[in-house]
Design a protein around this motif. Structure first.
Motif, short mmCIF file in Angstrom:
data_model
loop_
_atom_site.label_atom_id
_atom_site.label_comp_id
_atom_site.label_asym_id
_atom_site.label_seq_id
_atom_site.Cartn_x
_atom_site.Cartn_y
_atom_site.Cartn_z
N CYS A 139 -9.39 -1.56 3.67
CA CYS A 139 -7.96 -1.68 3.38
C CYS A 139 -7.57 -0.79 2.21
O CYS A 139 -6.53 -0.14 2.22
N LEU A 150 5.86 1.42 4.96
CA LEU A 150 5.60 0.76 3.67
C LEU A 150 6.86 0.06 3.17
O LEU A 150 7.96 0.62 3.24
N HIS A 190 8.15 -2.74 -0.19
CA HIS A 190 7.84 -3.46 -1.42
C HIS A 190 8.65 -4.75 -1.45
O HIS A 190 9.80 -4.79 -1.01
N GLU A 221 4.62 -7.43 -4.22
CA GLU A 221 3.70 -7.04 -3.15
C GLU A 221 4.15 -5.71 -2.56
O GLU A 221 5.35 -5.47 -2.39
N ALA A 222 3.18 -4.87 -2.25
CA ALA A 222 3.42 -3.65 -1.48
C ALA A 222 2.64 -3.78 -0.18
O ALA A 222 1.41 -3.95 -0.21
N SER A 223 3.34 -3.73 0.96
CA SER A 223 2.71 -3.96 2.26
C SER A 223 2.78 -2.70 3.10
O SER A 223 3.86 -2.13 3.30
N TYR A 279 2.07 -1.08 6.74
CA TYR A 279 1.84 -1.31 8.16
C TYR A 279 1.20 -0.06 8.76
O TYR A 279 1.79 1.02 8.71
N THR A 322 -2.19 -3.65 5.41
CA THR A 322 -2.87 -3.90 4.14
C THR A 322 -1.83 -4.10 3.06
O THR A 322 -0.68 -3.68 3.19
N PHE A 323 -2.23 -4.76 1.97
CA PHE A 323 -1.27 -5.03 0.90
C PHE A 323 -2.00 -5.18 -0.43
O PHE A 323 -3.19 -5.48 -0.49
N PHE A 353 -1.02 -6.95 -4.43
CA PHE A 353 -0.06 -7.89 -5.01
C PHE A 353 -0.38 -8.14 -6.47
O PHE A 353 -1.50 -7.89 -6.94
N GLN A 411 -5.00 -13.47 7.62
CA GLN A 411 -4.84 -12.80 6.34
C GLN A 411 -6.04 -13.12 5.45
O GLN A 411 -6.36 -14.28 5.22
N THR A 459 -7.66 -12.19 1.62
CA THR A 459 -7.23 -11.69 0.32
C THR A 459 -8.35 -11.82 -0.70
O THR A 459 -9.05 -12.84 -0.74
#
Length: 634
Positions: A15, A484, A486, A531-533, A535, A547-548, A550, A590, A592
């Protein structure tokens, strides 16, 4: 599945690799592709060559890495599918859902044609697409497709009746928000429309409604199995059951079951039955409810009966090193009724979205066991007046992995008053709240809410709470098939003259994801989450990969402190990934890895923690008026 046998840290490395590959390109312009809602074979959408080249380079680099005879190469080869199914050719630019068909208002609906599609291989945008693989055909053969009658029951318009404003777009939204449907489109056949009548075509696509989840610990032997069916026999009945085993509690097993019937006989009344049998929590409940499901809904209400046995955590003494608990057992009868009043409009064909809403509620609670003297048998009468205005945008990649999402915007303001008659004392309740949200394709989504509520007994204000919240989601940045967003969430909960046993936590959704400690409690809490995700276009056995990263920070008042910022805040930082197949009813997978620089006292937590969850940390707040209630404090 290779995922189950891979080392978690290696998964997180993969990731992190995906994030690093994109880091140099942050700041690129957004790709805007026109939306098309035609139920016809769609033309291929051209993508910017520079961005497509970037996407191809990333995929090619990952392919080369997967061919190496290294640990990372073997991991990538076992995890990733570099030839996923193509996305829908018709992509969607954020658009406001209003006045799409205003030229057809009050025309007579001549015909309603309904097409229901199976879960795999079909498209609501291209009805000529059919399953072409063995697995797609096998999946569809194991699935009972939604009946056309169930779709018809969701529609707000009827054959041979005038088409009211908002009926088409509100019906499409209701279908799309149904749990067992992935997507829906409602279109007017413009070729057959006349000055006084229309033909309407409705197409829906199912998800594979049978699913579940589970977990098992090799070290302790603990496990959990959950099975659910969201569309039993295609009739929209929802059944879910959970069983936990080998628990280190007084009883080694726990069970829960839920059954839901939606939209009974076109009334939009939902029936819910719940049975929960856990060691420290037991519930039996039955309810019939009807909400303000559309802007034009006139009446809403509910009847609920419940029996609950719970274990209540008692306040700690200064020298306590272990937690203390008490039992609270009660039965409750809850009834409410609401009426929506719309403003007059002298513009034929235009439907104002603002509504004045009146609501009343009666809650009767009887206790058979109480942990402290602050619990009493009581009857609470509540009344409220509110103003609601609702609109919706359509967009993708906010919380889903490509499905169409309805984004609520608007304003909701309410004032609530009530009177509680108890066996020991009587008191008055006052409360108010205001919520506002806006959305723009170049700006993103911004939501804000503030609320206050308190009881008044003998001129003393008690059990008060001030609650504020703000959520910002940035616009979608795109690089080919990589996307992406945020997310920034800020919340504050301030307790005012609360009872000693009423304390706040910062565990998981309450403040810091992955945090767990029942010893860290207070009366005032402030938290900030980021969080930054990302795709990705990568796919694992049909599950799309995101992926992300946080960062969470939370301040909590302890003891007699009134200022939550006095002590050092608790923090967490981490990275993770999500896997989701939008065509299945399985929850999001998910995983983490979190880092916690400040650990709570007398806790078994470690600096680093690897954990799994299935729920999203962020969500939309709708501007639908709900039952009058007391301000939440949790």
């Amino acid at each position: 599945m290779p995922l189950l046998h891979a080392h978690p840290v290696r998964l997180l490395r993969a990731c992190l690799l995906c994030l690093l590959l994109l880091s140099a390109s942050i700041g690129q312009a957004q790709v805007v592709v026109p939306d098309t809602i035609q139920v016809l074979p769609a033309d291929t959408t051209k993508v910017d060559s520079v961005k497509q080249s970037f996407n191809d380079n990333v995929i090619e680099n990952l392919k080369k890495m997967s061919e190496r005879k290294t640990i990372m190469g073997k991991l990538l080869k076992s995890l990733l599918d570099f030839d996923p199914a193509d996305e829908e050719a018709t992509r969607m630019n954020a658009e406001l859902v209003q006045k799409e068909y205003e030229k057809h208002n009050y025309k007579i609906v001549r015909n309603i044609d309904i097409l229901t599609l199976d879960a795999f291989g079909y498209s609501v945008n291209d009805t000529s697409r059919v399953p072409d693989s063995f697995f797609e055909k096998l999946g569809n053969s194991l699935h009972v497709k939604t009946g056309r009658g169930e779709v018809r029951n969701k529609l707000l318009f009827r054959k041979h009746e005038p088409l009211e404003p908002l009926d088409l777009i509100e019906s499409e939204r209701l279908l799309r928000q149904t749990r067992h449907l992935l997507d829906a489109r409602i279109v007017v056949n413009e070729q057959t429309s006349t000055n006084d009548s229309v033909d309407v075509f409705v197409v829906t696509k199912d998800i594979f409604s049978l699913g579940g989840s589970g977990s098992y610990s090799l070290s302790s032997g603990k496990g959990r199995v959950t099975l659910r069916e969201l569309n039993f026999l295609g009739q929209a009945h929802q059944v879910e059951g959970t069983y936990k085993f080998n628990l280190d509690r007084p009883r080694p097993w726990e069970a829960a079951g839920f059954y839901t019937i939606e939209n009974i006989g076109r009334t939009y009344i939902t029936a819910d039955v719940a049975y929960v049998d856990q060691n420290y929590y037991k519930e039996k409940s039955l309810s019939l409810s009807r909400n303000f499901f559309t802007v034009n809904t006139k009446y809403a209400g509910a009847v609920n009966v419940s029996w609950i046995n719970d274990r209540f955590q008692l306040p700690l003494a200064p020298d306590d090193t272990v937690l203390r608990y008490g039992n609270v057992n009660f039965n409750r009868q809850d009834v409410w009724l609401g009426r929506s009043l719309k403003f007059k409009s002298y513009n034929l064909g235009y439907e104002p979205r603002g509504r004045i809403i009146l609501g009343s509620r009666v809650i009767n609670t009887n206790y058979s066991a109480t942990p402290t003297d602050n619990f009493q048998d009581n009857t609470l009468l509540l009344g409220s007046v509110g103003y609601s205005i609702r609109k919706y945008y359509k967009d993708r990649y906010l919380f889903g992995f490509g499905r169409t999402e309805d984004i609520p915007v608007g304003t909701l303001f309410s004032v609530t008053g009530g009177y509680q008659e108890g066996d020991i004392w009587d008191r008055t309740y006052l409360g108010t709240s205001l919520s506002v949200a806006r959305y723009g394709p170049g700006f993103g989504y911004l939501f804000g809410r503030a609320g206050y509520g308190t009881y008044i007994r003998d001129d003393r204000w008690e059990q008060g709470v001030l609650d504020v919240e703000a959520l910002y989601i940035t616009r979608l940045a795109e690089w080919g098939d990589w996307k992406l967003r945020h997310y920034v969430l800020g919340r504050g909960t301030i307790g005012i003259n609360r009872y000693p046993e009423e304390l706040l936590f910062i565990n998981n959704e309450s403040g810091i994801r992955g945090f767990r400690s029942d010893m860290v409690r207070g009366t005032r809490r402030v938290s900030l989450n980021y969080e930054a995700s990302l795709y990705t276009p990568l796919s694992l056995l049909g599950f799309r990969l995101a992926t992300f990263v946080f960062a969470d920070v939370a301040w909590l008042s302890t003891g007699n402190q009134s200022n939550p910022f006095t002590d050092t805040p608790y923090q967490s930082y981490g990275i993770g990934f999500r896997l989701r197949n939008e065509f299945l009813s399985f929850s999001t997978i998910q995983v983490t890895l979190g880092y916690y620089p400040q650990l709570p006292p007398n806790s078994n937590m470690r600096d680093f923690r690897l954990f799994e969850s299935s729920s999203e940390y962020y969500d939309f707040r709708d501007f639908q008026f709900t039952r009058p209630g007391v301000a939440d404090y949790y």
